[in-house]
Design a protein around this motif. Sequence first.
Motif, PDB file in Angstrom:
ATOM      1  N   THR A  13      62.501   2.062  -0.181  1.00 58.21           N
ATOM      2  CA  THR A  13      62.493   3.114   0.829  1.00 58.21           C
ATOM      3  C   THR A  13      61.150   3.163   1.543  1.00 58.21           C
ATOM      4  N   ARG A  14      60.052   3.043   0.777  1.00 55.89           N
ATOM      5  CA  ARG A  14      58.718   3.040   1.393  1.00 55.89           C
ATOM      6  C   ARG A  14      58.536   1.840   2.318  1.00 55.89           C
ATOM      7  N   ARG A  15      59.017   0.682   1.887  1.00 56.74           N
ATOM      8  CA  ARG A  15      58.892  -0.536   2.689  1.00 56.74           C
ATOM      9  C   ARG A  15      59.703  -0.407   3.981  1.00 56.74           C
ATOM     10  N   SER A  16      60.931   0.081   3.870  1.00 50.51           N
ATOM     11  CA  SER A  16      61.756   0.215   5.073  1.00 50.51           C
ATOM     12  C   SER A  16      61.183   1.276   6.005  1.00 50.51           C
ATOM     13  N   SER A  17      60.564   2.312   5.435  1.00 47.54           N
ATOM     14  CA  SER A  17      59.923   3.329   6.257  1.00 47.54           C
ATOM     15  C   SER A  17      58.722   2.739   6.997  1.00 47.54           C
ATOM     16  N   SER A  18      57.991   1.841   6.344  1.00 42.55           N
ATOM     17  CA  SER A  18      56.855   1.189   6.998  1.00 42.55           C
ATOM     18  C   SER A  18      57.329   0.311   8.151  1.00 42.55           C
ATOM     19  N   PHE A  19      58.397  -0.442   7.932  1.00 39.66           N
ATOM     20  CA  PHE A  19      58.940  -1.276   9.003  1.00 39.66           C
ATOM     21  C   PHE A  19      59.426  -0.417  10.169  1.00 39.66           C
ATOM     22  N   LEU A  20      60.019   0.720   9.844  1.00 38.06           N
ATOM     23  CA  LEU A  20      60.503   1.622  10.884  1.00 38.06           C
ATOM     24  C   LEU A  20      59.332   2.165  11.703  1.00 38.06           C
ATOM     25  N   LYS A  21      58.262   2.525  11.028  1.00 37.45           N
ATOM     26  CA  LYS A  21      57.083   3.039  11.732  1.00 37.45           C
ATOM     27  C   LYS A  21      56.470   1.961  12.628  1.00 37.45           C
ATOM     28  N   ILE A  22      56.443   0.726  12.154  1.00 41.17           N
ATOM     29  CA  ILE A  22      55.934  -0.383  12.965  1.00 41.17           C
ATOM     30  C   ILE A  22      56.800  -0.584  14.200  1.00 41.17           C
ATOM     31  N   ARG A  56      61.672  -6.169  29.972  1.00 42.50           N
ATOM     32  CA  ARG A  56      62.458  -6.941  28.996  1.00 42.50           C
ATOM     33  C   ARG A  56      61.880  -6.794  27.588  1.00 42.50           C
ATOM     34  N   VAL A  57      60.561  -6.807  27.503  1.00 38.22           N
ATOM     35  CA  VAL A  57      59.901  -6.652  26.199  1.00 38.22           C
ATOM     36  C   VAL A  57      60.162  -5.246  25.649  1.00 38.22           C
ATOM     37  N   MET A  58      60.059  -4.233  26.492  1.00 38.33           N
ATOM     38  CA  MET A  58      60.307  -2.860  26.069  1.00 38.33           C
ATOM     39  C   MET A  58      61.752  -2.694  25.608  1.00 38.33           C
ATOM     40  N   TYR A  59      62.688  -3.309  26.303  1.00 36.97           N
ATOM     41  CA  TYR A  59      64.093  -3.227  25.919  1.00 36.97           C
ATOM     42  C   TYR A  59      64.301  -3.914  24.570  1.00 36.97           C
ATOM     43  N   GLY A  60      63.652  -5.047  24.377  1.00 38.24           N
ATOM     44  CA  GLY A  60      63.716  -5.737  23.092  1.00 38.24           C
ATOM     45  C   GLY A  60      63.124  -4.895  21.969  1.00 38.24           C
ATOM     46  N   ALA A  61      62.030  -4.186  22.252  1.00 39.94           N
ATOM     47  CA  ALA A  61      61.420  -3.311  21.249  1.00 39.94           C
ATOM     48  C   ALA A  61      62.362  -2.163  20.890  1.00 39.94           C
ATOM     49  N   SER A  62      63.104  -1.669  21.875  1.00 41.16           N
ATOM     50  CA  SER A  62      64.081  -0.611  21.596  1.00 41.16           C
ATOM     51  C   SER A  62      65.221  -1.136  20.730  1.00 41.16           C
ATOM     52  N   MET A  63      65.645  -2.369  20.985  1.00 38.92           N
ATOM     53  CA  MET A  63      66.693  -2.968  20.146  1.00 38.92           C
ATOM     54  C   MET A  63      66.169  -3.210  18.733  1.00 38.92           C
ATOM     55  N   LEU A  64      64.913  -3.617  18.607  1.00 41.55           N
ATOM     56  CA  LEU A  64      64.309  -3.810  17.289  1.00 41.55           C
ATOM     57  C   LEU A  64      64.242  -2.490  16.527  1.00 41.55           C
ATOM     58  N   TYR A  65      63.951  -1.420  17.229  1.00 38.85           N
ATOM     59  CA  TYR A  65      63.920  -0.088  16.628  1.00 38.85           C
ATOM     60  C   TYR A  65      65.296   0.271  16.065  1.00 38.85           C
ATOM     61  N   VAL A  66      66.358  -0.007  16.817  1.00 38.10           N
ATOM     62  CA  VAL A  66      67.719   0.262  16.327  1.00 38.10           C
ATOM     63  C   VAL A  66      68.003  -0.578  15.083  1.00 38.10           C
ATOM     64  N   LEU A  67      67.702  -1.853  15.153  1.00 36.93           N
ATOM     65  CA  LEU A  67      67.952  -2.746  14.021  1.00 36.93           C
ATOM     66  C   LEU A  67      67.189  -2.292  12.778  1.00 36.93           C
ATOM     67  N   THR A  68      65.928  -1.950  12.950  1.00 36.23           N
ATOM     68  CA  THR A  68      65.109  -1.500  11.828  1.00 36.23           C
ATOM     69  C   THR A  68      65.639  -0.191  11.254  1.00 36.23           C
ATOM     70  N   ALA A  69      66.069   0.721  12.122  1.00 35.28           N
ATOM     71  CA  ALA A  69      66.612   1.999  11.649  1.00 35.28           C
ATOM     72  C   ALA A  69      67.900   1.788  10.852  1.00 35.28           C
ATOM     73  N   VAL A  70      68.755   0.892  11.316  1.00 33.37           N
ATOM     74  CA  VAL A  70      69.996   0.605  10.594  1.00 33.37           C
ATOM     75  C   VAL A  70      69.685  -0.044   9.245  1.00 33.37           C
ATOM     76  N   LEU A  71      68.761  -0.986   9.227  1.00 41.18           N
ATOM     77  CA  LEU A  71      68.412  -1.655   7.979  1.00 41.18           C
ATOM     78  C   LEU A  71      67.733  -0.703   6.991  1.00 41.18           C
ATOM     79  N   ALA A  72      66.990   0.270   7.490  1.00 46.05           N
ATOM     80  CA  ALA A  72      66.350   1.251   6.611  1.00 46.05           C
ATOM     81  C   ALA A  72      67.376   2.239   6.070  1.00 46.05           C
ATOM     82  N   TRP A  73      68.389   2.513   6.850  1.00 47.37           N
ATOM     83  CA  TRP A  73      69.387   3.518   6.462  1.00 47.37           C
ATOM     84  C   TRP A  73      70.429   2.949   5.514  1.00 47.37           C
TER      85      TRP A  73
END
Length: 126
Positions: A13-22, A56-73
């Motif tokens: 949980t701590r690791r996934s929270s760190s990835f989410l924060k990144i 394009r980079v910002m959109y990719g960062a938003s998609m990464l945020y979704v992916l990280t949130a799903v993987l953390a959840w």
Amino acid sequence: MATQVTAKAKADTRRSSSFLKIAIALQTLTIFLQAVSAGLLLTSSYGETLHSVGARVMYGASMLYVLTAVLAWKPGGSSPRPVWHASGFLVLASVQVVLGIAHVPSVHVPLGVLMFGLSVLALTRR
């Protein structure tokens, strides 16, 4: 045995929270850089290219945020709230891209400011 499983779950949980924060920090940074490139868009010849690539980079960062949130959840069993927040950011990013392509600065610029504020808020809440 049960304490080992609990300790491993807490570490995951701590690791996934760190990835989410990144991921949130990366998104916040890219939104800020979009504001900088928007200023360059108004003052230099290469600003349009920089702003376009940054979108394009910002959109990719938003998609990464979704992916990280799903993987953390999902595997970690944490709250699904970050998934909803990340999905909302992806929707806002999609609207932002459409407004930018359509050249509607009267909505595009305030939406960008709102997105930056919400991203900073999400970063401080993590």
